[in-house]
Design an enzyme around this catalytic site. Structure first.
Site, PDB file in Angstrom:
ATOM      1  N   TYR A  99       4.207   2.720   5.082  1.00 15.23           N
ATOM      2  CA  TYR A  99       4.202   3.612   3.924  1.00 15.23           C
ATOM      3  C   TYR A  99       2.791   4.008   3.505  1.00 15.23           C
ATOM      4  O   TYR A  99       2.556   4.381   2.360  1.00 15.23           O
ATOM      5  CB  TYR A  99       4.941   2.950   2.750  1.00 15.23           C
ATOM      6  CG  TYR A  99       6.408   2.744   3.016  1.00 15.23           C
ATOM      7  CD1 TYR A  99       7.334   3.746   2.744  1.00 15.23           C
ATOM      8  CD2 TYR A  99       6.870   1.559   3.571  1.00 15.23           C
ATOM      9  CE1 TYR A  99       8.681   3.569   3.008  1.00 15.23           C
ATOM     10  CE2 TYR A  99       8.223   1.370   3.844  1.00 15.23           C
ATOM     11  CZ  TYR A  99       9.116   2.380   3.557  1.00 15.23           C
ATOM     12  OH  TYR A  99      10.452   2.209   3.823  1.00 15.23           O
ATOM     13  N   SER A 100       1.874   3.949   4.431  1.00 12.16           N
ATOM     14  CA  SER A 100       0.461   4.153   4.111  1.00 12.16           C
ATOM     15  C   SER A 100       0.152   5.598   3.720  1.00 12.16           C
ATOM     16  O   SER A 100       0.327   6.530   4.517  1.00 12.16           O
ATOM     17  CB  SER A 100      -0.398   3.758   5.318  1.00 12.16           C
ATOM     18  OG  SER A 100      -1.732   4.164   5.143  1.00 12.16           O
ATOM     19  N   ASN A 101      -0.347   5.765   2.498  1.00 13.38           N
ATOM     20  CA  ASN A 101      -0.847   7.083   2.081  1.00 13.38           C
ATOM     21  C   ASN A 101      -2.091   7.475   2.864  1.00 13.38           C
ATOM     22  O   ASN A 101      -2.361   8.659   3.083  1.00 13.38           O
ATOM     23  CB  ASN A 101      -1.150   7.083   0.583  1.00 13.38           C
ATOM     24  CG  ASN A 101       0.102   6.988  -0.258  1.00 13.38           C
ATOM     25  OD1 ASN A 101       1.139   7.551   0.087  1.00 13.38           O
ATOM     26  ND2 ASN A 101       0.021   6.278  -1.366  1.00 13.38           N
TER      27      ASN A 101
END
Length: 305
Positions: free
Chosen positions: A74-76
């Site tokens: 879920y890395s921005n």
């Protein structure tokens, strides 16, 4: 001073600073302001632009045509790097934590990365923990056929990122007494505190549990500036169980904040970072953590889509 943007990016800098009337702060004599870094760039919002800008410039100056970086599912940061690659015509590779994800349908975050052209390479968690070790990194570069890639660390947090984030503190220095930001890898807080100067305070709200972040931030400042600054602190109570953990109470808080202020300022409260930050500041204000008359700035680093 804001870093010169790489050609092809048109950031909105300095980002707007919005005063916000909220009785939970006002009754304590605290003036709440929102630093709208979420409005810097549609595809590279907030601290992601600030952390990537000097890295992208360095990659271009050195003639790299490929970026390789790291992140969770879920890395921005992965999303921002993929978007930067699309906008600047660079190939991107994302090394993703969790080999159990390989072969499964991509979540919305990784789907966006892939749509922007990022090649995803899934690795087991033990390897991921060792990613900064020279031998492991060399092996990953071989596996991805990216020996000539420009490598950006997880979360984008390196000395160039920290220097990029000093501009955030400089923009706020004359307008705030305490500037607060949600923290993942700590690079934004490291630069923010340095840019604010010694007579202003920076507050970090970690979104991961573990209590390790203070040492990481001090090390980042030491590598960037020679020694850590003394004007920052962390409050580890508001991670809600760890990264990507968003219990119903937190979601209810975010929805209530939007109901109170969303139409007024056009803000949708992002849940992984921003909701935890705003919740923490609300609790701290009610605890009397800020003296009456304090100008308290919340750095809004992203928006919910």
């Amino acid at each position: 001073m804001c870093p010169t943007p790489p050609a092809g990016l048109r950031p909105r800098l300095p980002s707007p600073l919005q005063p916000l009337a909220d009785d939970r702060f006002a009754r304590r004599g605290v003036q709440l302001l929102l630093k709208r870094d979420d409005l810097i760039h549609r595809d590279l919002p907030g601290n992601k632009y600030r952390k990537l800008a000097l890295n992208l410039r360095a990659a271009a100056d050195a003639g790299h045509d490929t970026l390789l970086t790291f992140g969770g599912a879920y890395s921005n940061h992965l999303r921002a790097t993929a978007a930067a690659g699309r906008l600047l015509g660079l190939a991107t590779i994302g090394v993703v934590r969790g080999d159990e994800l390989a072969g499964r349908p991509l979540n919305p975050s990784l789907t966006r990365c892939a749509a922007d052209g990022m090649r995803l390479h899934f690795v087991d968690r033990a390897t991921y923990r060792r990613k900064a070790e020279p031998e492991t990194l060399a092996a990953l570069l071989r596996e991805t056929d990216a020996s000539a890639a420009y490598v950006i660390p997880e979360g984008g947090s390196n000395t160039l990122a920290v220097r990029g984030c000093t501009a955030l503190g400089e923009e706020l220095r004359e307008h705030t007494d305490v500037a607060a930001v949600a923290c993942g890898t700590g690079g934004t807080l490291a630069g923010l505190a340095a840019g604010l100067g010694p007579d202003r305070r920076a507050l970090g709200i970690p979104v991961l549990k573990g209590g390790f972040l203070g040492d990481d931030i001090a090390a980042l400042q030491r590598r960037t500036f020679g020694e850590p600054t003394t004007n920052w602190r962390l409050d580890d109570r508001f991670h809600w169980g760890g990264y990507a953990r968003t219990p119903p109470e937190l979601i209810a808080f975010a929805e209530d904040f939007e109901d109170r202020h969303g139409r007024e300022i056009g803000l949708s409260v992002e849940h992984l970072y921003v909701a935890k930050l705003l919740y923490a500041l609300t609790v701290l204000s009610e605890e009397g953590a800020f003296r009456p008359g304090t100008r308290l700035t919340a750095v809004i680093t992203g928006t919910r889509e």
